[in-house]
Scaffold this motif. Structure first.
Motif, PDB file in Angstrom:
ATOM      1  N   PRO A 202       2.399 -33.491 -13.733  1.00  0.00           N
ATOM      2  CA  PRO A 202       3.346 -32.378 -13.541  1.00  0.00           C
ATOM      3  C   PRO A 202       4.292 -32.609 -12.362  1.00  0.00           C
ATOM      4  N   PRO A 206       8.376 -33.124 -13.702  1.00  0.00           N
ATOM      5  CA  PRO A 206       8.344 -31.666 -13.564  1.00  0.00           C
ATOM      6  C   PRO A 206       9.144 -30.918 -14.624  1.00  0.00           C
ATOM      7  N   PHE A 209       7.203 -29.740 -17.679  1.00  0.00           N
ATOM      8  CA  PHE A 209       6.170 -28.756 -17.342  1.00  0.00           C
ATOM      9  C   PHE A 209       6.790 -27.440 -16.871  1.00  0.00           C
ATOM     10  N   THR A 215       0.773 -24.420 -20.956  1.00  0.00           N
ATOM     11  CA  THR A 215       0.316 -25.815 -20.843  1.00  0.00           C
ATOM     12  C   THR A 215      -1.141 -25.863 -21.265  1.00  0.00           C
ATOM     13  N   LEU A 237       0.427 -27.717 -11.378  1.00  0.00           N
ATOM     14  CA  LEU A 237       1.096 -27.050 -12.512  1.00  0.00           C
ATOM     15  C   LEU A 237       1.691 -25.714 -12.068  1.00  0.00           C
TER      16      LEU A 237
END
Ligand SMILES: Nc1nc2c(ncn2[C@@H]2O[C@H](COP(=O)(O)OP(=O)(O)O)[C@@H](O)[C@H]2O)c(=O)[nH]1
Ligand SMILES: [Mg+2]
Ligand SMILES: [Zn+2]
Ligand SMILES: [Zn+2]
Length: 279
Positions: A202, A206, A209, A215, A237
């Protein structure tokens, strides 16, 4: 951007047999002047390091995304109007997207109509896996391409029989980079992040995500065999995407599946994708 990797090169095709006799009108999009079916990419043009060609490359990239966004808006309008709940599954290759789909289809049974658009560079192996479960699937082969785009999805969806309340899952090309840039007109984005990938993904990727509505930390059954730091992964995350939810699950043991199915059905209902009473 994909100008650099040649995606959109000739050879992209929406494959599989054609399915007709739909209940809903087909998803249809207009072709604006000069637009064809050759894919959204820039062909084989590669960026040069400097000079006017650099500006040209950036402009081509912007044009591609603008065109994609326009078709994605049409897709989204169509899906919303017809009560179809659409999930875009994004992940690295092998994180368990098709296996998750198989188990989800088996778990939901006939209570929830499903349809699948499969994206891979080559083969119809994933669409075949889905069809074996009695669920309609269209395979898109992107050839050199490394993401799905809204144009491909518009055509693939037109080959499916979609009913109000259908959950349409689009399994994107396994790639943590450019699929994040291409809106397909989905209702929600689900990113799969398997525990075998290392907990720092992550932070390294990035963008994908950040835009996930959910997720899924997949292959949780393998955690006892790995030194994957789940707490650290979940906190990175949250750092990248404070609004998204996270569920850990295993398609092998079924751990976390109750939470995943509840999320799916609740969001389908929230999106107004339940069959409407006729009459
Ligand atoms: N241990 C374990 N393996 C899994 C799980 N889900 C998928 N796999 C395996 O991971 C590999 C890739 O799965 P697949 O669903 O094809 O991944 P995709 O490329 O993301 O569609 C296959 O060997 C699966 O059997 C899981 O929950 N646990
Ligand atoms: Mg797959
Ligand atoms: Zn078209
Ligand atoms: Zn790409």
């Amino acid at each position: 951007m994909c100008v650099e990797c040649g995606c959109g090169a000739p050879g992209q095709e929406v494959g599989g047999e054609r399915r007709r006799g739909v209940v809903l009108p087909h998803l249809h999009h207009d072709h604006h002047e000069g637009e064809g079916h050759e894919g959204s990419g820039p062909g084989a043009s590669l960026p040069l390091p400097e000079g006017p060609e650099v500006n040209r490359t950036i402009r081509i990239g912007q044009d591609i995304l603008e065109k994609n966004n326009r078709i994605a808006r049409d897709n989204r309008d169509f899906f919303r109007e017809h009560g179809i709940f659409v999930l875009n599954f994004l992940s690295a290759p092998g994180s368990g997207k098709t296996t998750l789909l198989e188990r989800t289809i088996s778990a939901l049974g006939t209570t929830c109509p499903m349809a699948v658009i499969e994206g891979d560079q080559e083969t119809s192996r994933d669409a075949d896996r889905i069809r074996r479960l009695g669920v309609q699937a269209v395979q898109i082969n992107t050839g050199a391409g490394c993401h799905l785009d809204a144009h491909q999805v518009a055509h693939a969806a037109g080959d499916l029989e979609l009913f109000p309340g259908t959950v349409l899952v689009i399994e994107n090309i396994g790639n943590l980079v450019c699929p994040a840039l291409f809106d397909l007109g989905e209702t929600a984005r689900v990113v799969l992040f398997s525990v075998t990938e290392g907990e720092d993904k992550p932070l390294k990727y990035p963008r994908i995500f950040r835009e996930a509505d959910l997720t899924l930390l997949t292959k949780s059954d393998l955690l006892p065999h790995l030194d994957f730091d789940r707490t650290w992964a979940e906190s990175s995350l949250r750092g990248v995407n404070p609004r998204g939810e996270t569920i850990a699950l295993s398609s092998r043991t079924g751990e976390g599946f109750g939470l995943w199915l509840s999320w799916l059905l609740a969001h389908r209902e929230k999106a107004g994708s339940l069959p409407q009473a006729r009459g």
